[in-house]
Design a protein around this motif. Structure first.
Motif, mmCIF file in Angstrom:
data_model
loop_
_atom_site.group_PDB
_atom_site.id
_atom_site.type_symbol
_atom_site.label_atom_id
_atom_site.label_comp_id
_atom_site.label_asym_id
_atom_site.label_seq_id
_atom_site.Cartn_x
_atom_site.Cartn_y
_atom_site.Cartn_z
ATOM 1 N N SER A 148 0.598 5.055 0.510
ATOM 2 C CA SER A 148 1.965 4.843 0.006
ATOM 3 C C SER A 148 2.110 5.386 -1.405
ATOM 4 O O SER A 148 3.140 5.968 -1.756
ATOM 5 C CB SER A 148 2.333 3.358 0.014
ATOM 6 O OG SER A 148 2.401 2.887 1.325
ATOM 7 N N THR A 169 2.516 7.554 6.816
ATOM 8 C CA THR A 169 1.953 6.753 5.721
ATOM 9 C C THR A 169 1.421 5.413 6.218
ATOM 10 O O THR A 169 0.298 5.029 5.882
ATOM 11 C CB THR A 169 3.007 6.535 4.612
ATOM 12 O OG1 THR A 169 3.465 7.807 4.177
ATOM 13 C CG2 THR A 169 2.421 5.791 3.435
ATOM 14 N N GLU A 170 2.206 4.697 6.990
ATOM 15 C CA GLU A 170 1.770 3.377 7.468
ATOM 16 C C GLU A 170 0.559 3.482 8.384
ATOM 17 O O GLU A 170 -0.336 2.638 8.328
ATOM 18 C CB GLU A 170 2.913 2.642 8.173
ATOM 19 C CG GLU A 170 3.893 2.018 7.217
ATOM 20 C CD GLU A 170 3.252 1.062 6.202
ATOM 21 O OE1 GLU A 170 2.459 0.179 6.605
ATOM 22 O OE2 GLU A 170 3.537 1.223 5.004
ATOM 23 N N LYS A 172 -2.373 4.026 6.124
ATOM 24 C CA LYS A 172 -2.695 2.773 5.421
ATOM 25 C C LYS A 172 -3.500 1.841 6.307
ATOM 26 O O LYS A 172 -4.520 1.293 5.891
ATOM 27 C CB LYS A 172 -1.415 2.046 4.991
ATOM 28 C CG LYS A 172 -0.815 2.527 3.719
ATOM 29 C CD LYS A 172 0.407 1.713 3.370
ATOM 30 C CE LYS A 172 -0.026 0.444 2.705
ATOM 31 N NZ LYS A 172 0.874 -0.027 1.667
ATOM 32 N N LYS A 173 -3.042 1.670 7.536
ATOM 33 C CA LYS A 173 -3.732 0.773 8.472
ATOM 34 C C LYS A 173 -5.127 1.291 8.794
ATOM 35 O O LYS A 173 -6.081 0.524 8.865
ATOM 36 C CB LYS A 173 -2.914 0.597 9.743
ATOM 37 C CG LYS A 173 -1.681 -0.252 9.546
ATOM 38 C CD LYS A 173 -0.855 -0.328 10.812
ATOM 39 C CE LYS A 173 0.447 -1.085 10.543
ATOM 40 N NZ LYS A 173 1.376 -0.979 11.663
#
Length: 150
Positions: A119, A133-134, A137-138
């Motif tokens: 992010s 992005t998510e 991130k995960k």
């Protein structure tokens, strides 16, 4: 008085946590030694099919020039399947790819595993709404948690 002190400690910890996130660095404590933490991460990433581009031992580099540095290693890794969509959102994110993970031992002996928050990178490159992005991130959080698991 004890409740006030506990509340103050909680606020200070929250501020300290957000300070880590403010500069885009996600840092996770590891119960393992620095080499073992990095070995575990590298093996996990290989198992998941990611490409390992380099493993850089900064402490060994320091030793070669007669200096000392606590254990500090960087692992550079990636996968065009997730990197390409990130660069399609903002091509300049390529300066921050492939992804990097840092494992270091601090002055108190605590081992940490850190990486750039996707992010933060998306924001840095003007693509805060990038859909990948998510997912990144995960994935990074999962890799980190698995590498430092007891």
């Amino acid at each position: 008085m004890r409740m006030v002190r506990s509340g103050l400690v909680g606020v200070l910890l929250a501020v300290a946590s957000s300070a880590w996130g403010a500069d885009g660095l996600v840092a996770v404590k590891s119960p393992h030694g620095p080499k073992d933490t990095m070995d575990r991460l590298e093996a996990l990433l290989k198992q998941k099919g990611l490409t390992i581009f380099a493993r850089i031992d900064h402490a060994a580099g320091a030793a070669r020039v007669g200096q000392t540095l606590r254990p500090t290693e960087v692992l550079i890794f990636g996968n065009p399947q997730s990197g390409t969509p990130f660069m399609q959102c903002a091509q300049t994110v390529g300066i921050d790819l492939p992804l990097k993970t840092l494992v270091w031992q601090d002055a108190s002996g605590q081992v940490w595993l850190g990486y750039n928050d996707p992010s933060f990178l998306a924001q840095r490159h003007g693509a805060p709404a990038c859909p990948v992005t998510e997912t990144l991130k995960k994935a990074l959080a999962g890799f980190a948690q698995e590498a430092v698991a007891p």
